[in-house]
Each structure stands twice: as structure tokens, then as C-alpha cells.
Design a protein around this motif. Sequence first.
Motif, PDB file in Angstrom:
ATOM      1  N   PRO A 131      43.529  46.142  44.545  1.00  0.00           N
ATOM      2  CA  PRO A 131      43.403  44.742  44.118  1.00  0.00           C
ATOM      3  C   PRO A 131      43.920  44.576  42.690  1.00  0.00           C
ATOM      4  CG  PRO A 131      41.377  45.486  45.175  1.00  0.00           C
ATOM      5  CD  PRO A 131      42.230  46.709  44.977  1.00  0.00           C
ATOM      6  N   VAL A 132      44.579  43.469  42.432  1.00  0.00           N
ATOM      7  CA  VAL A 132      45.110  43.221  41.088  1.00  0.00           C
ATOM      8  C   VAL A 132      43.973  43.156  40.078  1.00  0.00           C
ATOM      9  CG1 VAL A 132      46.418  41.598  39.673  1.00  0.00           C
ATOM     10  CG2 VAL A 132      47.138  42.052  42.004  1.00  0.00           C
ATOM     11  N   TYR A 133      42.869  42.534  40.477  1.00  0.00           N
ATOM     12  CA  TYR A 133      41.662  42.563  39.652  1.00  0.00           C
ATOM     13  C   TYR A 133      40.463  42.233  40.520  1.00  0.00           C
ATOM     14  CZ  TYR A 133      41.708  37.398  39.389  1.00  0.00           C
ATOM     15  OH  TYR A 133      41.691  36.061  39.692  1.00  0.00           O
ATOM     16  N   ALA A 134      39.292  42.571  40.020  1.00  0.00           N
ATOM     17  CA  ALA A 134      38.031  42.299  40.705  1.00  0.00           C
ATOM     18  C   ALA A 134      37.189  41.386  39.818  1.00  0.00           C
ATOM     19  CB  ALA A 134      37.293  43.610  40.991  1.00  0.00           C
ATOM     20  N   PRO A 135      36.162  40.736  40.366  1.00  0.00           N
ATOM     21  CA  PRO A 135      35.312  39.856  39.552  1.00  0.00           C
ATOM     22  C   PRO A 135      34.750  40.518  38.298  1.00  0.00           C
ATOM     23  CG  PRO A 135      34.861  39.469  41.865  1.00  0.00           C
ATOM     24  CD  PRO A 135      35.832  40.618  41.796  1.00  0.00           C
ATOM     25  N   LYS A 136      34.415  41.808  38.370  1.00  0.00           N
ATOM     26  CA  LYS A 136      33.845  42.461  37.185  1.00  0.00           C
ATOM     27  C   LYS A 136      34.870  42.541  36.051  1.00  0.00           C
ATOM     28  CE  LYS A 136      34.818  47.194  38.752  1.00  0.00           C
ATOM     29  NZ  LYS A 136      34.227  48.530  39.050  1.00  0.00           N
ATOM     30  N   ASP A 137      36.161  42.685  36.388  1.00  0.00           N
ATOM     31  CA  ASP A 137      37.206  42.688  35.353  1.00  0.00           C
ATOM     32  C   ASP A 137      37.298  41.317  34.691  1.00  0.00           C
ATOM     33  OD1 ASP A 137      37.994  45.331  36.154  1.00  0.00           O
ATOM     34  OD2 ASP A 137      39.059  44.423  37.843  1.00  0.00           O
ATOM     35  N   PHE A 138      37.204  40.275  35.503  1.00  0.00           N
ATOM     36  CA  PHE A 138      37.263  38.910  34.988  1.00  0.00           C
ATOM     37  C   PHE A 138      36.059  38.622  34.102  1.00  0.00           C
ATOM     38  CE2 PHE A 138      37.138  34.158  36.089  1.00  0.00           C
ATOM     39  CZ  PHE A 138      38.061  33.840  35.113  1.00  0.00           C
ATOM     40  N   LEU A 139      34.890  39.126  34.489  1.00  0.00           N
ATOM     41  CA  LEU A 139      33.682  38.910  33.687  1.00  0.00           C
ATOM     42  C   LEU A 139      33.838  39.499  32.290  1.00  0.00           C
ATOM     43  CD1 LEU A 139      30.752  38.020  33.290  1.00  0.00           C
ATOM     44  CD2 LEU A 139      30.027  40.162  34.366  1.00  0.00           C
ATOM     45  N   GLU A 140      34.441  40.676  32.183  1.00  0.00           N
ATOM     46  CA  GLU A 140      34.624  41.300  30.870  1.00  0.00           C
ATOM     47  C   GLU A 140      35.471  40.416  29.962  1.00  0.00           C
ATOM     48  OE1 GLU A 140      32.983  43.904  29.791  1.00  0.00           O
ATOM     49  OE2 GLU A 140      32.019  43.965  31.762  1.00  0.00           O
ATOM     50  N   VAL A 141      36.441  39.731  30.532  1.00  0.00           N
ATOM     51  CA  VAL A 141      37.274  38.810  29.742  1.00  0.00           C
ATOM     52  C   VAL A 141      36.428  37.642  29.249  1.00  0.00           C
ATOM     53  CG1 VAL A 141      39.246  37.232  29.820  1.00  0.00           C
ATOM     54  CG2 VAL A 141      39.379  39.445  30.964  1.00  0.00           C
ATOM     55  N   LEU A 142      35.587  37.097  30.107  1.00  0.00           N
ATOM     56  CA  LEU A 142      34.748  35.956  29.723  1.00  0.00           C
ATOM     57  C   LEU A 142      33.726  36.353  28.661  1.00  0.00           C
ATOM     58  CD1 LEU A 142      34.056  34.218  33.171  1.00  0.00           C
ATOM     59  CD2 LEU A 142      36.014  34.004  31.638  1.00  0.00           C
ATOM     60  N   ILE A 143      33.221  37.564  28.760  1.00  0.00           N
ATOM     61  CA  ILE A 143      32.235  38.039  27.779  1.00  0.00           C
ATOM     62  C   ILE A 143      32.844  38.091  26.380  1.00  0.00           C
ATOM     63  CG2 ILE A 143      30.914  40.080  27.055  1.00  0.00           C
ATOM     64  CD1 ILE A 143      30.409  40.658  30.012  1.00  0.00           C
ATOM     65  N   ASN A 144      34.133  38.390  26.298  1.00  0.00           N
ATOM     66  CA  ASN A 144      34.803  38.532  25.002  1.00  0.00           C
ATOM     67  C   ASN A 144      35.393  37.230  24.472  1.00  0.00           C
ATOM     68  OD1 ASN A 144      34.489  41.414  24.486  1.00  0.00           O
ATOM     69  ND2 ASN A 144      35.784  41.697  26.286  1.00  0.00           N
ATOM     70  N   LEU A 145      35.165  36.124  25.182  1.00  0.00           N
ATOM     71  CA  LEU A 145      35.641  34.820  24.708  1.00  0.00           C
ATOM     72  C   LEU A 145      34.919  34.425  23.425  1.00  0.00           C
ATOM     73  CD1 LEU A 145      35.946  32.436  27.798  1.00  0.00           C
ATOM     74  CD2 LEU A 145      37.764  33.088  26.223  1.00  0.00           C
ATOM     75  N   ARG A 146      35.687  33.963  22.437  1.00  0.00           N
ATOM     76  CA  ARG A 146      35.098  33.486  21.184  1.00  0.00           C
ATOM     77  C   ARG A 146      35.896  32.289  20.680  1.00  0.00           C
ATOM     78  NH1 ARG A 146      32.110  36.704  22.824  1.00  0.00           N
ATOM     79  NH2 ARG A 146      30.916  38.327  21.743  1.00  0.00           N
ATOM     80  N   ASN A 147      35.212  31.347  20.086  1.00  0.00           N
ATOM     81  CA  ASN A 147      35.876  30.233  19.419  1.00  0.00           C
ATOM     82  C   ASN A 147      36.122  30.638  17.967  1.00  0.00           C
ATOM     83  OD1 ASN A 147      36.656  27.866  18.176  1.00  0.00           O
ATOM     84  ND2 ASN A 147      35.143  26.581  19.195  1.00  0.00           N
ATOM     85  N   PRO A 148      37.373  30.796  17.561  1.00  0.00           N
ATOM     86  CA  PRO A 148      37.652  31.279  16.198  1.00  0.00           C
ATOM     87  C   PRO A 148      37.214  30.302  15.109  1.00  0.00           C
ATOM     88  CG  PRO A 148      39.665  30.530  17.264  1.00  0.00           C
ATOM     89  CD  PRO A 148      38.602  30.534  18.318  1.00  0.00           C
ATOM     90  N   ASN A 149      36.992  29.047  15.450  1.00  0.00           N
ATOM     91  CA  ASN A 149      36.576  28.049  14.459  1.00  0.00           C
ATOM     92  C   ASN A 149      35.066  27.900  14.373  1.00  0.00           C
ATOM     93  OD1 ASN A 149      39.313  27.354  13.989  1.00  0.00           O
ATOM     94  ND2 ASN A 149      39.291  26.075  15.831  1.00  0.00           N
TER      95      ASN A 149
END
Length: 559
Positions: free
Chosen positions: A151-169
Amino acid sequence: MLQEESDLSLIIAQIVQKLKGSNLYSQLERQAWASLQRPEIKLESLKEDIKEFFKISGWEKKLQNAVYSELSVFPLPSHPAAPPEHLKEPLVYMRKAQGSWEKRILKSLNSMCTELSIPLARKRPVGEQKELLNKWNEMGTDEPDLSLFRPVYAPKDFLEVLINLRNPNYENGDSLSFRTHLGLIQVPLKVKDIPELKECFVELGLNIGQLGIDDSTQVPPELFENEHVRIGQKVLAEQDSAAAQQYIRQGSPTALRAELWALILNISSQPEDVLYYEQLKTNVIQHDLLVDSLIYKDVKLTASNDDYYFVFEDYLYQVLLCFSRDTSVLSHFAYNSASPPKSYIRGKLGLEEYAVFYPPNGVIPFHGFSMYVAPLCFLYHEPSKLYQIFREMYVRFFFRLHSISSHPSGIVSLCLLFETLLQTYLPQLFYHLREIGAQPLRISFKWMVRAFSGYLATDQLLLLWDRILGYNSLEILAGKNSGTSRNGTRLKEAPLPWNSDKEPQVLAAAVFAFRAVNLMEVTSLAAAEKENYLRELKSMYLGDIVKIHGLFWLFKIVS
């Protein structure tokens, strides 16, 4: 007032423009010309007479349903001078995060091409085309070697991206309310609070009957169901999409569900729709895409191993392979934060005139993608109708579950809503799970990203999807509520480890409430799943959650 009128005019103009390219417009035009031959159509009152003819003949209702369908997916009004990318996603850091995620997906796909020496697309030899055509209805019997594909990606890979989301402002110190959020999602999005949820989901109140739910109501369930079925039949007779959407908020009778969903989604099997599906099928027969193997792999890993869905394996291949070729799906990227990936002719990298979207629909499947289709196979047995329903469900709802955006029904907002409700109303459980390294979102994320498909029993899942369609929102997925039984007494599985007098919740959080006593005893994430408290949702009848916690298993918000 002037701004509102301007926004309305713009919306009307855009909807009219879109409808002009539809089959309905051509049909209306033909009917208008044909009506001129009718004796009741007078030249001096031509406009009014044709309007009356459309009303009497039912074409006015079809036009209303088409406009209502467009309004259901139409982006929220924005400033006329807003750039196109702002219409897709207003927050710059969200757009950048989505762009970076897309690059990762493409890198993974290209790496697979290089490693396996397989082209992204090729024309099938004539012999292979004939073979595929002959086994089109028996593709589930085919056993291609997919061991090298992943698989190109799994839900757990996507979750790691969301966890690292930050608003720089944004700095945590600027907001006391957000600083207290201890969940994995660390972006300051506005999610609904309890009063707003109560107002939005008012039809889910305790005093309103719900089909399929053992609820506290003054009307005996059998009488409510009989009356509900009668009203549903009347809604279908009227062929009104808006009425059907309102009706289905209390659940759909099994016998009427397929027709009601088609009415809400404005799907009707016209000859041209069947022809379009056959054209997509021909494209599948003639051309082999790399994503075909990803689709085969996903179906084999998920639906084929599911007790409910393995019998629909052939349908899943047919629908998903055709979906990957459907360029009409590209239109949803106008209001999707994502952008369709591009491929370039060899040696022409970067030259836009040599670029094509890949796959043609712009959607790269991930692990679990086929589960968006599987439950629909219970309702629709004609492939072209099944295909149309899935495509519309995807471009309205499902794409938001694997795209990074600030939309209220987007997966980021759903995760934040889930964590906020759980932290606010089940603080002891939330803190306990957090301390042992079992953040609740790591468990529930896979449920939400697949809209609970494959996790709930099908009859329960379809009741859930009734409400997604009824409210035109995915917020139903995220989260709980204090409970009384039908006679008004509180029911308990065991003494609850928190004050549960006023507990609002959504479906994902409701499951945690249901297993709260057990979860307070676990010592790790592995233990929570090993003990089967949360892993096997199919064994949970959501009526049991209602009986024990007074939860309407979607979003029963009471004061």
C-alpha cells in the motif's frame, strides 16, 4: 445586505453554469421544445405555460433536486477577490502540509515503479484484453502475484502527519483554552461545542424516535416504525431530495434505504449513465495501470478477509477499477484541499503541455480504501448504479477523511473534536490512557478514516451512514452522552470512574465510554487492543451502548 445579494447571485450563476453542462439541461431543453406542440401552450403566455408544464410533468422537481444536490457540495461563500487556492483551503499552513503529504505519496508510488520496473500505465495486449473481458464478473477468482506490491500508505502513516501539524503563527501561550488540550492534534481549529452540537443535531434528541435504536419515547417502537415507513414511502412518491435528507435523519427503513440514498444523492440510472459506466469499463479492459495492482492488493487485504464483504469481491474490483479511470471525479478538487497528481511523458518532466493526471481520477488508493465501497454492495446490485452512488458519496464525503484541511468535516477537525470531547467529559479516562502511552486517537483514528466501515456490523454502519447523508456532515463520526433507560432510570454496566451526569459525546468517543471501566485497568496500548475492548466493534450492538450509557449511538446531545 448588498454583500449577501452579491454572494447569492454568484452562487446562482455558478450553479446555472454547471447545470448547463449536465444531461438534465439537455433533457429540459428537449422537453421545452416538445411542449410547444401541446395545445395548452399559448404564445402570449409562453413562459408561464412552459413553467406550468414542467411543474405538472415532474421536470421542475428534477431541476430542484439537481440544484439542491449542487448546493450540498458547493463551497462556503468567500470574498470575490479570494484566489483559487483560498477556495480550496483558506489556511496556508494546511495547504503546505497537504502539498508535502502529496509529494510523499508520489515518492512512494514512484519508488515502487522503479523497484519493480513496472510502468505507471500500459496498453494491454489484445489477448490480455479478451481474457479480462471474459472474467470481468469473476475477477475475485484471479490470484495475481501481489507479494511485491505494498500500500502507498496506511491510516497510521497519515495520522503521524496530522500529529505533526503546527500553525507557525501560533504560540501556545496565546490561548489558555488551547494550551490545556493534551491530545495529539495541536492545531487551534474551531470545533463545535455542546450547545452548537445540540442545535445542529436537534433531531437526535431523546424525545424524537430513532429507527433501529431502543430509545426512550412515548410511542411504542412498532407504531413509530410503521408510521416512519409510511412517511418514507410518501417522501419517495414525492421525489424530493430535501425532504428525503430531512427524513433520513431518524434512520431509514431497510426496504427504502437504497431508493432514499439515491434520491438524496440525485442519482437516477439513465441510459447515458449506464453507457458512461460501460465506457469506463472499456478503458479498464484496454489499459493497465499500476494503481490497479494497489486496488487488487487492498481488496485482498481488507474486504476479502471480512465476513460481511468477501462475497462482493467482484463488485469491488469493477467499481474501483472504473473509478480510477473516471476523469469526472477531478471536478471535486475545486473544493478539495488536495490536488490531483501529475505524470509527465518520459523526457518531458516539468513541461505542463506533456502532463497528465495520474491516475485519471486524481485519487491514489490507500490501505482500506475499498471499504468505502463495500457496505454499498448490500444496497445496490446493478454495477452502474452502485458505481454512481459510490462516486457521489466519495466526492461529497469520503475524500475529506484522507485530505489535510480545516473544513469542519475534515479529518483534522474530526480528530480534534473527538479529543476535545473525550478530554472534557471523560477526563480521568483520557488522562489514564495518555499516561500509559495509549492516546485514544491512536485507537480511534482508523475507525474514523474509514467511516467505521469494516469495524461496525453492516446494519449498524448503514444506520450511521443514514445520518451522514441526513446531516450532510461527517461530524457524526467523531464522538457520547449521559444515559437513562426507556423508563428513565440510569443503567450501568459498572460504577463509572467519573461524574457522568452530563456527558455529551460522538460515536468514536461513545465506544470509549462503553468500555471505560475496562480501559481504566489496562496498562498499555497493546493491552487495550489485546483484551479486545476496542478492537472488535462488530461484536458491539450499538443498541447496547444506548441502553448502558443513554447514548444515541451517533450524537445524542442532551442537557
